[in-house]
Design an enzyme around this catalytic site. Sequence first.
Site, PDB file in Angstrom:
ATOM      1  N   ASN A  46      29.117 -32.802  34.293  1.00  0.00           N
ATOM      2  CA  ASN A  46      29.850 -31.559  34.056  1.00  0.00           C
ATOM      3  C   ASN A  46      29.094 -30.715  33.039  1.00  0.00           C
ATOM      4  OD1 ASN A  46      30.677 -33.596  32.166  1.00  0.00           O
ATOM      5  ND2 ASN A  46      32.517 -32.461  31.652  1.00  0.00           N
ATOM      6  N   GLU A  48      29.862 -27.341  30.752  1.00  0.00           N
ATOM      7  CA  GLU A  48      30.911 -26.407  30.312  1.00  0.00           C
ATOM      8  C   GLU A  48      30.301 -25.119  29.788  1.00  0.00           C
ATOM      9  OE1 GLU A  48      33.494 -28.660  27.704  1.00  0.00           O
ATOM     10  OE2 GLU A  48      34.266 -29.785  29.425  1.00  0.00           O
ATOM     11  N   GLU A  59      30.852 -33.540  40.002  1.00  0.00           N
ATOM     12  CA  GLU A  59      30.772 -33.742  41.457  1.00  0.00           C
ATOM     13  C   GLU A  59      30.099 -32.550  42.131  1.00  0.00           C
ATOM     14  OE1 GLU A  59      33.324 -34.055  39.415  1.00  0.00           O
ATOM     15  OE2 GLU A  59      34.915 -35.310  40.247  1.00  0.00           O
ATOM     16  N   CYS A  96      38.808 -33.268  40.867  1.00  0.00           N
ATOM     17  CA  CYS A  96      39.775 -32.155  40.863  1.00  0.00           C
ATOM     18  C   CYS A  96      39.897 -31.570  42.269  1.00  0.00           C
ATOM     19  CB  CYS A  96      39.346 -31.095  39.848  1.00  0.00           C
ATOM     20  SG  CYS A  96      38.036 -30.002  40.455  1.00  0.00           S
ATOM     21  N   CYS A  99      36.799 -29.676  43.646  1.00  0.00           N
ATOM     22  CA  CYS A  99      35.726 -30.575  44.111  1.00  0.00           C
ATOM     23  C   CYS A  99      36.099 -31.224  45.437  1.00  0.00           C
ATOM     24  CB  CYS A  99      35.422 -31.630  43.058  1.00  0.00           C
ATOM     25  SG  CYS A  99      34.572 -30.935  41.618  1.00  0.00           S
TER      26      CYS A  99
HETATM   27  N1  THU Z   1      35.650 -32.703  35.169  1.00  0.00           N
HETATM   28  C1  THU Z   1      34.682 -33.148  36.028  1.00  0.00           C
HETATM   29  O1  THU Z   1      33.483 -32.927  35.814  1.00  0.00           O
HETATM   30  N2  THU Z   1      35.069 -33.834  37.123  1.00  0.00           N
HETATM   31  C2  THU Z   1      36.335 -34.240  37.372  1.00  0.00           C
HETATM   32  O2  THU Z   1      36.572 -34.932  38.355  1.00  0.00           O
HETATM   33  C3  THU Z   1      37.421 -33.848  36.471  1.00  0.00           C
HETATM   34  C4  THU Z   1      37.062 -32.894  35.389  1.00  0.00           C
HETATM   35  C5  THU Z   1      35.227 -32.009  33.954  1.00  0.00           C
HETATM   36  C6  THU Z   1      35.517 -30.542  33.885  1.00  0.00           C
HETATM   37  C7  THU Z   1      35.565 -30.304  32.389  1.00  0.00           C
HETATM   38  O3  THU Z   1      34.243 -30.104  31.901  1.00  0.00           O
HETATM   39  C8  THU Z   1      36.083 -31.621  31.814  1.00  0.00           C
HETATM   40  O4  THU Z   1      35.891 -32.589  32.840  1.00  0.00           O
HETATM   41  C9  THU Z   1      37.543 -31.604  31.405  1.00  0.00           C
HETATM   42  O5  THU Z   1      38.332 -31.130  32.434  1.00  0.00           O
END
Ligand code: THU
Length: 143
Positions: A46, A48, A59, A96, A99
Site C-alpha cells: 500500500n 498512502e 493488491e 477492500c 480491490c
Molecule cells: N489496505 C490495503 O492495502 N489492502 C487492503 O486489503 C485493506 C487496506 C491499505 C489501505 C490503507 O493504506 C491502509 O491499508 C489502511 O486502510
Amino acid sequence: MISEENKRELCRMAIEAREKAYSPYSHFNVGAALLTADDEIYQGCNIENSSYTPTICAERTAIFKAVSEGKRDFKAIAIAGAAEGAELPFKPCPPCGVCRQVMTEFCSPDDFEVILAQSEDIFTSYKLRDLLPLGFGSENLES
Ligand code: THU
C-alpha cells in the site's frame, strides 16, 4: 487449484512485500503477491498520500504492476496486512471492495484464489466469487 507449496510461497512473498509499505497516516502495512498464469509473481504494497484519497492498496499495486507489464491472466493473490510493528501471525486482512472489483476485471470468479496470509504457514483461501458475488463485469455493459 494451486498447490499448498505455491500458497506458502505467495504468503512468504506477501509478508516480504509488506516491508515496503508506505503508510505514514494509517500505520497499517499491507503486502500482496500475485501469481500470474505463467507462474510469475508480482509483489505490491500500500502507498498512502497526504491527501488520503490517492492512496492505493497493496493488491491493486500488484495487479497494476503486472497488467502494465502485459500480464492479464492470474491464478491467485496472497495478502498480508497488519498494523506497523505487529508480529506474526497476523490477523487475516481481507481485500477492500475496490480491490475485489479490480480483481473481477482480470480474474475468473470461480478459479482465482484470494489467500489471506497470517504467516507463511497459516492462511485461508477464498474463491473470488465468494468475496464478490454478483460483481459488475464487462458483460453488464452489453445491451
Ligand atoms: N489496505 C490495503 O492495502 N489492502 C487492503 O486489503 C485493506 C487496506 C491499505 C489501505 C490503507 O493504506 C491502509 O491499508 C489502511 O486502510
